[in-house]
Design a protein around this motif. Structure first.
Motif, PDB file in Angstrom:
ATOM      1  N   LEU A   1       0.820  -1.264  -0.104  1.00  0.00           N
ATOM      2  CA  LEU A   1       0.045   0.010   0.037  1.00  0.00           C
ATOM      3  C   LEU A   1       0.958   1.191   0.037  1.00  0.00           C
ATOM      4  N   ALA A   2       1.744   1.229   0.680  1.00  0.00           N
ATOM      5  CA  ALA A   2       3.013   2.452   0.639  1.00  0.00           C
ATOM      6  C   ALA A   2       3.435   2.441  -0.463  1.00  0.00           C
ATOM      7  N   TRP A   3       3.733   1.503  -1.182  1.00  0.00           N
ATOM      8  CA  TRP A   3       4.510   1.324  -2.672  1.00  0.00           C
ATOM      9  C   TRP A   3       3.244   2.241  -3.490  1.00  0.00           C
ATOM     10  N   LEU A   4       2.000   1.660  -3.681  1.00  0.00           N
ATOM     11  CA  LEU A   4       1.074   2.159  -4.341  1.00  0.00           C
ATOM     12  C   LEU A   4       0.893   3.533  -4.142  1.00  0.00           C
ATOM     13  N   GLU A   5       0.767   3.971  -2.898  1.00  0.00           N
ATOM     14  CA  GLU A   5       0.807   5.544  -2.547  1.00  0.00           C
ATOM     15  C   GLU A   5       1.652   6.191  -3.416  1.00  0.00           C
ATOM     16  N   ARG A   6       2.947   5.891  -3.242  1.00  0.00           N
ATOM     17  CA  ARG A   6       3.983   6.375  -3.989  1.00  0.00           C
ATOM     18  C   ARG A   6       3.997   6.405  -5.498  1.00  0.00           C
ATOM     19  N   ASP A   7       3.556   5.475  -5.902  1.00  0.00           N
ATOM     20  CA  ASP A   7       3.528   5.146  -7.462  1.00  0.00           C
ATOM     21  C   ASP A   7       2.297   6.054  -7.820  1.00  0.00           C
ATOM     22  N   LEU A   8       1.404   6.219  -7.333  1.00  0.00           N
ATOM     23  CA  LEU A   8       0.202   7.048  -7.991  1.00  0.00           C
ATOM     24  C   LEU A   8       0.334   8.319  -7.712  1.00  0.00           C
ATOM     25  N   SER A   9       1.546   8.596  -6.765  1.00  0.00           N
ATOM     26  CA  SER A   9       1.376  10.283  -6.321  1.00  0.00           C
ATOM     27  C   SER A   9       1.999  11.107  -7.681  1.00  0.00           C
ATOM     28  N   ALA A  10       2.722  10.374  -8.595  1.00  0.00           N
ATOM     29  CA  ALA A  10       3.276  10.715  -9.566  1.00  0.00           C
ATOM     30  C   ALA A  10       2.477  10.884 -10.973  1.00  0.00           C
ATOM     31  N   VAL A  11       1.197  10.594 -10.687  1.00  0.00           N
ATOM     32  CA  VAL A  11       0.255  10.070 -11.877  1.00  0.00           C
ATOM     33  C   VAL A  11      -0.734  11.245 -11.669  1.00  0.00           C
ATOM     34  N   PRO A  12      -0.955  12.152 -12.812  1.00  0.00           N
ATOM     35  CA  PRO A  12      -1.961  13.101 -13.114  1.00  0.00           C
ATOM     36  C   PRO A  12      -3.712  12.431 -13.028  1.00  0.00           C
ATOM     37  N   SER A  13      -4.292  13.057 -12.114  1.00  0.00           N
ATOM     38  CA  SER A  13      -5.777  12.365 -12.021  1.00  0.00           C
ATOM     39  C   SER A  13      -6.477  12.282 -13.361  1.00  0.00           C
ATOM     40  N   THR A  14      -6.033  13.002 -14.501  1.00  0.00           N
ATOM     41  CA  THR A  14      -6.491  12.697 -15.632  1.00  0.00           C
ATOM     42  C   THR A  14      -6.189  11.407 -16.780  1.00  0.00           C
ATOM     43  N   THR A  15      -5.083  10.756 -15.931  1.00  0.00           N
ATOM     44  CA  THR A  15      -4.545   9.836 -16.596  1.00  0.00           C
ATOM     45  C   THR A  15      -5.397   8.373 -16.216  1.00  0.00           C
ATOM     46  N   PRO A  16      -5.805   7.751 -17.443  1.00  0.00           N
ATOM     47  CA  PRO A  16      -6.573   6.512 -17.088  1.00  0.00           C
ATOM     48  C   PRO A  16      -5.749   5.585 -16.324  1.00  0.00           C
ATOM     49  N   VAL A  17      -6.361   4.884 -15.491  1.00  0.00           N
ATOM     50  CA  VAL A  17      -5.673   3.653 -14.636  1.00  0.00           C
ATOM     51  C   VAL A  17      -6.277   2.384 -14.875  1.00  0.00           C
ATOM     52  N   ALA A  18      -5.445   1.423 -15.195  1.00  0.00           N
ATOM     53  CA  ALA A  18      -6.118   0.146 -15.084  1.00  0.00           C
ATOM     54  C   ALA A  18      -5.265  -0.586 -14.095  1.00  0.00           C
ATOM     55  N   VAL A  19      -5.999  -1.307 -13.279  1.00  0.00           N
ATOM     56  CA  VAL A  19      -5.317  -2.197 -12.272  1.00  0.00           C
ATOM     57  C   VAL A  19      -5.674  -3.750 -12.296  1.00  0.00           C
ATOM     58  N   PHE A  20      -4.642  -4.526 -12.141  1.00  0.00           N
ATOM     59  CA  PHE A  20      -4.984  -6.050 -12.087  1.00  0.00           C
ATOM     60  C   PHE A  20      -4.757  -6.550 -10.807  1.00  0.00           C
ATOM     61  N   THR A  21      -5.663  -7.495 -10.215  1.00  0.00           N
ATOM     62  CA  THR A  21      -5.546  -8.421  -9.405  1.00  0.00           C
ATOM     63  C   THR A  21      -5.981  -9.573  -9.406  1.00  0.00           C
ATOM     64  N   HIS A  22      -5.887 -10.481  -8.267  1.00  0.00           N
ATOM     65  CA  HIS A  22      -6.284 -11.911  -8.344  1.00  0.00           C
ATOM     66  C   HIS A  22      -7.500 -11.739  -7.651  1.00  0.00           C
ATOM     67  N   VAL A  23      -7.737 -11.403  -6.625  1.00  0.00           N
ATOM     68  CA  VAL A  23      -8.939 -11.494  -5.613  1.00  0.00           C
ATOM     69  C   VAL A  23      -9.553 -10.270  -5.766  1.00  0.00           C
ATOM     70  N   PRO A  24     -10.899 -10.239  -5.975  1.00  0.00           N
ATOM     71  CA  PRO A  24     -11.743  -8.827  -6.054  1.00  0.00           C
ATOM     72  C   PRO A  24     -10.880  -7.788  -4.934  1.00  0.00           C
ATOM     73  N   LEU A  25     -10.699  -6.784  -5.418  1.00  0.00           N
ATOM     74  CA  LEU A  25     -10.146  -5.770  -4.264  1.00  0.00           C
ATOM     75  C   LEU A  25     -11.350  -5.100  -3.486  1.00  0.00           C
ATOM     76  N   TYR A  26     -12.690  -5.466  -3.902  1.00  0.00           N
ATOM     77  CA  TYR A  26     -13.752  -4.914  -3.110  1.00  0.00           C
ATOM     78  C   TYR A  26     -14.703  -6.043  -2.491  1.00  0.00           C
ATOM     79  N   ALA A  27     -15.509  -5.827  -1.546  1.00  0.00           N
ATOM     80  CA  ALA A  27     -16.152  -6.868  -0.761  1.00  0.00           C
ATOM     81  C   ALA A  27     -17.116  -7.438  -1.807  1.00  0.00           C
ATOM     82  N   LEU A  28     -16.722  -8.371  -2.790  1.00  0.00           N
ATOM     83  CA  LEU A  28     -17.810  -8.885  -3.636  1.00  0.00           C
ATOM     84  C   LEU A  28     -18.667 -10.089  -3.110  1.00  0.00           C
ATOM     85  N   TYR A  29     -18.184 -10.776  -2.138  1.00  0.00           N
ATOM     86  CA  TYR A  29     -19.019 -11.902  -1.363  1.00  0.00           C
ATOM     87  C   TYR A  29     -17.828 -12.340  -0.174  1.00  0.00           C
ATOM     88  N   PRO A  30     -17.832 -11.590   0.637  1.00  0.00           N
ATOM     89  CA  PRO A  30     -16.995 -12.153   1.866  1.00  0.00           C
ATOM     90  C   PRO A  30     -17.129 -13.335   2.412  1.00  0.00           C
TER      91      PRO A  30
END
Lengths: 296, 108
Positions: free
Chosen positions: A171-200
């Motif tokens: 998470l600390a890495w992600l914060e640093r990584d995103l801090s250099a990216v303008p909000s207008t840049t489209p972001v695509a994120v890949f994960t294995h497990v859903p990042l939100y509570a799809l069916y806990p």
């Protein structure tokens, strides 16, 4: 569960998103429309479970091979193929060898994330040996910029006792990584497990996923693609769009429609309609997803 | 016969022999659940975990003291519990699957 139930879902019609489904909610086989010069296209596959050998799919190598052949036959080759995890069933050396033998046939470059089945026993090494993402951090996660998009790979299959966990370091890495990216840049994120509570209840959630989503909220267009649940499910939170992908191995039940999330066994023809791959086009930063089955 | 063989095995391994070892303690994994959910044994007994499911599972102690690693369909894993105590465990691949082994002391 009734046959085909798990394929039905609400089409994603959020602003800027075109989500194509075939009749009756089945994965579609429709050809991709000719893209304009500024579209970015890649393909997502997931959950191949090489080594699985039960009734739900007695030949997972064959169905992964079918997906690879279909991707290689696309009229326009994608800029890359992302595999969102559970490449193998039990992360043995033989299973990784088999998976690599098939996935290495892809004409496009491969970016493969680990799922929890690829790190059984908390052993990350067999995955890293076979599929380490180029230029990834020591922890295995990664980011890069391409064609006006910012891509991020997040790994949430460790410390699995707490179910899908990113951990403070990532998470600390992600914060640093995103801090250099303008909000207008489209972001695509890949994960294995859903990042939100799809069916806990079935572990289909990331314990600290909300912390990652908080960091992504300021971006105008965020697309998060994951695997793990072996079915297409879409979801929206503000400017963030989520889409879980079908497997190449076997389907799992829709959340809460079965006593357990284990493999669903279907007649072979129906199996081929329930598994497949996804093409993703970014047209001016807006994602257009198409889920295609292996049925011909 | 079985009692004798277990006693002999335990003796051969130098393990304390439990008084109530007539039935070999067993946990079956079926339908994404450990059955029985809680199993009470005596110190020194070995529990046999069998995966009767069509999916892979693990038997992993919450405190990390034991881990079957990947247990495929029909896979069998045995673990000897030598120290009295309560051992909650889970499946690393399906963490909603939880079980507990309660190990009683031999003397009490």
């Amino acid at each position: 569960m009734r046959r085909g139930d798990f394929l039905e879902h609400v089409a994603w019609t959020g602003a800027g998103i075109a989500y194509t489904l075939g009749a009756g909610g089945l994965l579609t086989g429709r050809a991709v429309a000719a893209g304009s010069h500024d579209t970015v296209e890649f393909v997502q596959i997931s959950d191949s479970h090489i080594g699985f050998h039960q009734a739900a799919n007695p030949d997972v190598k064959q169905t992964l091979q079918m997906a690879v052949n279909a991707i290689n036959a696309l009229p326009r080759q994608p800029s890359f193929v992302v595999h969102t995890g559970d490449i193998t069933h039990l992360s043995t050396a033989a299973q990784f060898d088999d998976a690599r033998a098939i996935l290495s046939q892809l004409r496009a470059p491969l970016i493969a994330l680990p799922g929890e089945h690829d790190v059984v026993g908390n052993d990350f090494k067999p995955y890293l040996l076979n599929f380490r993402i180029p230029h990834s951090t020591a922890g295995g996660w990664a980011s890069w910029d391409s064609n006006g998009l910012h891509y991020v790979v997040l790994l949430n299959v460790f410390n699995f006792e707490k179910m899908g966990l990113l951990g403070g370091e990532q998470l600390a890495w992600l914060e640093r990584d995103l801090s250099a990216v303008p909000s207008t840049t489209p972001v695509a994120v890949f994960t294995h497990v859903p990042l939100y509570a799809l069916y806990p209840q079935w572990g289909w959630t990331t314990d600290d996923g909300t912390k990652a989503l908080a960091l992504l909220q300021r971006f105008e267009r965020v697309t998060i693609l994951n695997g793990h649940i072996h079915q297409v499910v879409t979801h929206e939170e503000g400017n963030i769009r989520f889409a879980s992908a079908a497997a190449t191995a076997y389907p799992q039940p829709k959340p809460g429609t079965a006593p357990k999330p284990g493999p669903v066994t279907l007649p072979h023809d129906d199996l081929l309609r329930a598994i497949g791959y996804r093409t993703v086009e970014f047209d001016d930063g807006n994602a257009r997803l198409e889920d295609r089955s292996l049925a011909t | 016969m079985r009692v004798i063989s277990i006693v002999m095995l335990a003796a051969a391994l130098g393990l304390p022999i439990a008084a109530s070892s007539a039935t070999a303690p067993a946990v079956h994994i079926k339908n994404d659940a450990f059955e029985p959910h809680t199993l009470t044994i005596s110190a020194g007994q070995t529990v046999t975990f069998t995966n009767d499911d069509d999916d892979a599972h693990t038997v992993t102690a919450n405190d990390g003291s034991f881990d079957s690693k990947g247990l495929d369909t029909n896979g069998v894993w045995r673990h000897a519990f030598t120290k009295p105590g309560t051992y909650p465990y889970f499946c690393q691949l399906h963490p909603f699957m939880k079980g507990t082994i309660v190990v009683n002391g031999g003397g009490s």
